[in-house]
Design a protein around this motif. Structure first.
Motif, PDB file in Angstrom:
ATOM      1  N   GLN A 108       0.843  -1.203   0.000  1.00  0.00           N
ATOM      2  CA  GLN A 108       0.000   0.000   0.000  1.00  0.00           C
ATOM      3  C   GLN A 108       0.871   1.244   0.000  1.00  0.00           C
ATOM      4  OE1 GLN A 108      -3.476   0.012  -0.241  1.00  0.00           O
ATOM      5  NE2 GLN A 108      -3.095   2.178  -0.653  1.00  0.00           N
ATOM      6  N   ALA A 109       2.002   1.213   0.688  1.00  0.00           N
ATOM      7  CA  ALA A 109       2.916   2.361   0.728  1.00  0.00           C
ATOM      8  C   ALA A 109       3.440   2.679  -0.679  1.00  0.00           C
ATOM      9  CB  ALA A 109       4.073   2.073   1.672  1.00  0.00           C
ATOM     10  N   GLU A 110       3.781   1.659  -1.451  1.00  0.00           N
ATOM     11  CA  GLU A 110       4.267   1.857  -2.819  1.00  0.00           C
ATOM     12  C   GLU A 110       3.167   2.429  -3.697  1.00  0.00           C
ATOM     13  OE1 GLU A 110       7.027   1.491  -6.079  1.00  0.00           O
ATOM     14  OE2 GLU A 110       7.267   1.583  -3.918  1.00  0.00           O
ATOM     15  N   LEU A 111       1.958   1.951  -3.511  1.00  0.00           N
ATOM     16  CA  LEU A 111       0.814   2.442  -4.280  1.00  0.00           C
ATOM     17  C   LEU A 111       0.539   3.917  -3.956  1.00  0.00           C
ATOM     18  CD1 LEU A 111      -1.001   1.024  -6.314  1.00  0.00           C
ATOM     19  CD2 LEU A 111      -2.613   0.602  -4.489  1.00  0.00           C
ATOM     20  N   ASP A 112       0.605   4.268  -2.663  1.00  0.00           N
ATOM     21  CA  ASP A 112       0.385   5.656  -2.250  1.00  0.00           C
ATOM     22  C   ASP A 112       1.489   6.570  -2.774  1.00  0.00           C
ATOM     23  OD1 ASP A 112      -1.887   4.810  -0.936  1.00  0.00           O
ATOM     24  OD2 ASP A 112      -0.894   4.683   1.032  1.00  0.00           O
ATOM     25  N   ARG A 113       2.720   6.098  -2.749  1.00  0.00           N
ATOM     26  CA  ARG A 113       3.862   6.886  -3.222  1.00  0.00           C
ATOM     27  C   ARG A 113       3.684   7.238  -4.698  1.00  0.00           C
ATOM     28  NH1 ARG A 113       8.478   6.101  -6.065  1.00  0.00           N
ATOM     29  NH2 ARG A 113       8.075   3.890  -6.349  1.00  0.00           N
ATOM     30  N   CYS A 114       3.308   6.254  -5.504  1.00  0.00           N
ATOM     31  CA  CYS A 114       3.163   6.479  -6.943  1.00  0.00           C
ATOM     32  C   CYS A 114       1.902   7.271  -7.283  1.00  0.00           C
ATOM     33  CB  CYS A 114       3.180   5.155  -7.689  1.00  0.00           C
ATOM     34  SG  CYS A 114       4.813   4.404  -7.673  1.00  0.00           S
ATOM     35  N   ALA A 115       0.870   7.137  -6.465  1.00  0.00           N
ATOM     36  CA  ALA A 115      -0.356   7.918  -6.699  1.00  0.00           C
ATOM     37  C   ALA A 115      -0.091   9.401  -6.434  1.00  0.00           C
ATOM     38  CB  ALA A 115      -1.482   7.411  -5.818  1.00  0.00           C
ATOM     39  N   ALA A 116       0.787   9.710  -5.480  1.00  0.00           N
ATOM     40  CA  ALA A 116       1.112  11.099  -5.140  1.00  0.00           C
ATOM     41  C   ALA A 116       2.035  11.730  -6.181  1.00  0.00           C
ATOM     42  CB  ALA A 116       1.763  11.152  -3.768  1.00  0.00           C
ATOM     43  N   ASP A 117       2.896  10.932  -6.814  1.00  0.00           N
ATOM     44  CA  ASP A 117       3.862  11.464  -7.786  1.00  0.00           C
ATOM     45  C   ASP A 117       3.693  10.752  -9.125  1.00  0.00           C
ATOM     46  OD1 ASP A 117       6.019  12.563  -9.103  1.00  0.00           O
ATOM     47  OD2 ASP A 117       7.520  11.387  -8.021  1.00  0.00           O
ATOM     48  N   PRO A 118       3.058  11.389 -10.126  1.00  0.00           N
ATOM     49  CA  PRO A 118       2.823  10.728 -11.416  1.00  0.00           C
ATOM     50  C   PRO A 118       4.091  10.368 -12.186  1.00  0.00           C
ATOM     51  CG  PRO A 118       1.502  12.738 -11.215  1.00  0.00           C
ATOM     52  CD  PRO A 118       2.430  12.703 -10.055  1.00  0.00           C
ATOM     53  N   ALA A 119       5.220  10.970 -11.827  1.00  0.00           N
ATOM     54  CA  ALA A 119       6.480  10.672 -12.536  1.00  0.00           C
ATOM     55  C   ALA A 119       7.152   9.402 -11.999  1.00  0.00           C
ATOM     56  CB  ALA A 119       7.440  11.845 -12.420  1.00  0.00           C
ATOM     57  N   SER A 120       6.778   8.962 -10.819  1.00  0.00           N
ATOM     58  CA  SER A 120       7.432   7.775 -10.244  1.00  0.00           C
ATOM     59  C   SER A 120       6.818   6.503 -10.822  1.00  0.00           C
ATOM     60  CB  SER A 120       7.304   7.782  -8.718  1.00  0.00           C
ATOM     61  OG  SER A 120       5.945   7.739  -8.356  1.00  0.00           O
ATOM     62  N   ARG A 121       7.548   5.393 -10.673  1.00  0.00           N
ATOM     63  CA  ARG A 121       7.124   4.108 -11.223  1.00  0.00           C
ATOM     64  C   ARG A 121       6.941   3.084 -10.097  1.00  0.00           C
ATOM     65  NH1 ARG A 121       5.722   6.733 -14.905  1.00  0.00           N
ATOM     66  NH2 ARG A 121       6.813   7.015 -16.849  1.00  0.00           N
ATOM     67  N   LEU A 122       5.953   2.235 -10.273  1.00  0.00           N
ATOM     68  CA  LEU A 122       5.700   1.161  -9.305  1.00  0.00           C
ATOM     69  C   LEU A 122       6.809   0.117  -9.365  1.00  0.00           C
ATOM     70  CD1 LEU A 122       1.907   0.503  -9.916  1.00  0.00           C
ATOM     71  CD2 LEU A 122       2.902   1.365  -7.822  1.00  0.00           C
ATOM     72  N   LYS A 123       7.129  -0.446  -8.211  1.00  0.00           N
ATOM     73  CA  LYS A 123       8.122  -1.513  -8.154  1.00  0.00           C
ATOM     74  C   LYS A 123       7.500  -2.709  -7.438  1.00  0.00           C
ATOM     75  CE  LYS A 123      12.023   1.582  -8.138  1.00  0.00           C
ATOM     76  NZ  LYS A 123      12.950   2.320  -7.324  1.00  0.00           N
ATOM     77  N   LEU A 124       7.778  -3.887  -7.962  1.00  0.00           N
ATOM     78  CA  LEU A 124       7.272  -5.111  -7.327  1.00  0.00           C
ATOM     79  C   LEU A 124       7.841  -5.250  -5.928  1.00  0.00           C
ATOM     80  CD1 LEU A 124       7.443  -7.895 -10.065  1.00  0.00           C
ATOM     81  CD2 LEU A 124       5.422  -7.117  -8.888  1.00  0.00           C
ATOM     82  N   ALA A 125       7.025  -5.731  -5.009  1.00  0.00           N
ATOM     83  CA  ALA A 125       7.502  -5.997  -3.653  1.00  0.00           C
ATOM     84  C   ALA A 125       8.325  -7.273  -3.651  1.00  0.00           C
ATOM     85  CB  ALA A 125       6.308  -6.130  -2.705  1.00  0.00           C
ATOM     86  N   LYS A 126       9.273  -7.345  -2.760  1.00  0.00           N
ATOM     87  CA  LYS A 126      10.091  -8.553  -2.633  1.00  0.00           C
ATOM     88  C   LYS A 126       9.210  -9.680  -2.108  1.00  0.00           C
ATOM     89  CE  LYS A 126      14.499  -6.749  -2.726  1.00  0.00           C
ATOM     90  NZ  LYS A 126      15.219  -6.888  -3.904  1.00  0.00           N
ATOM     91  N   SER A 127       9.324 -10.834  -2.735  1.00  0.00           N
ATOM     92  CA  SER A 127       8.500 -11.973  -2.353  1.00  0.00           C
ATOM     93  C   SER A 127       9.028 -12.604  -1.072  1.00  0.00           C
ATOM     94  CB  SER A 127       8.513 -13.010  -3.473  1.00  0.00           C
ATOM     95  OG  SER A 127       7.808 -14.147  -3.074  1.00  0.00           O
ATOM     96  N   THR A 128       8.098 -12.972  -0.194  1.00  0.00           N
ATOM     97  CA  THR A 128       8.489 -13.665   1.035  1.00  0.00           C
ATOM     98  C   THR A 128       8.384 -15.179   0.867  1.00  0.00           C
ATOM     99  OG1 THR A 128       6.234 -13.485   1.851  1.00  0.00           O
ATOM    100  CG2 THR A 128       7.776 -11.760   2.520  1.00  0.00           C
TER     101      THR A 128
END
Length: 198
Positions: A61-81
């Protein structure tokens, strides 16, 4: 870059449930921006169930919020557990019944084309025994009249990579032994020359 599982279904979910730009979604899912726009317009993926990347651990959710706030940033896959699969352990290999009759042909080919390989290496590579290798080499094998040397890689008894690895190791060992023998011969020659001078 690694892509999420089921990228089109993930794109459907991101279009329906987030405020991300089409470029961000396209970049994350490995799709073209026009495909994402077609999904949003309802031209593509109608009736397709979206796949929640938050629920299956591909996004946070933190990654999704980060990218929603900044349109220039790109989503990154979370590290798999999830634990990663381990390579198969070394040891005897299982040879299917249908290929067992081909094993002596593979052994004969290795003995003919790669004499630098030791019986232990051949046994490990093809999943056979040293007495069988010795019998094929001495032509005392019970079926020696019907054995024709054939490449074990084409027979499916081993992989090309495994064979090449063993050949490289065997050649390095043979070169090392050759140098050691030359050294021993030169020492013997020097000692005989020294004794003859006295």
């Amino acid at each position: 870059m690694a892509l999420p599982l089921m990228p089109k279904a993930t794109a459907v979910w991101l279009v329906e449930n987030t405020a991300l730009s089409f470029i961000q979604i396209a970049d994350f899912c490995g799709l073209h921006e026009l495909e994402i726009q077609a999904i949003a317009d309802g031209d593509v993926g109608m009736g397709m169930q979206g796949l929640d990347p938050l629920a299956n651990g591909q996004l946070t959710q933190a990654e999704l919020d980060r990218c929603a706030a900044d349109p220039a940033s790109r989503l990154k896959l979370a590290k798999s557990t999830n634990p990663m699969p381990k390579a198969r352990g070394k040891g005897a290999r299982y040879t299917p019944v249908s290929k067992r009759q081909d094993r002596p042909d593979g052994i004969a080919w290795l003995l003919k084309n790669h004499p630098e390989l030791q019986p232990v290496q051949i046994a490990k590579l093809l999943g056979t025994t040293k007495p069988t290798i010795k019998a094929i080499d001495d032509k005392t094998h019970w079926n020696s009249t019907n054995i024709t040397p054939r490449n074990p890689v084409t027979l499916g008894l081993c992989t090309e990579a495994d064979l090449e690895k063993l050949v490289i190791i065997a050649r390095a060992r043979a070169a090392k032994l050759g140098k050691a023998e030359e050294k021993a011969e030169s020492k013997v020659q020097e000692s005989t020359e020294a004794s003859s001078k006295e």
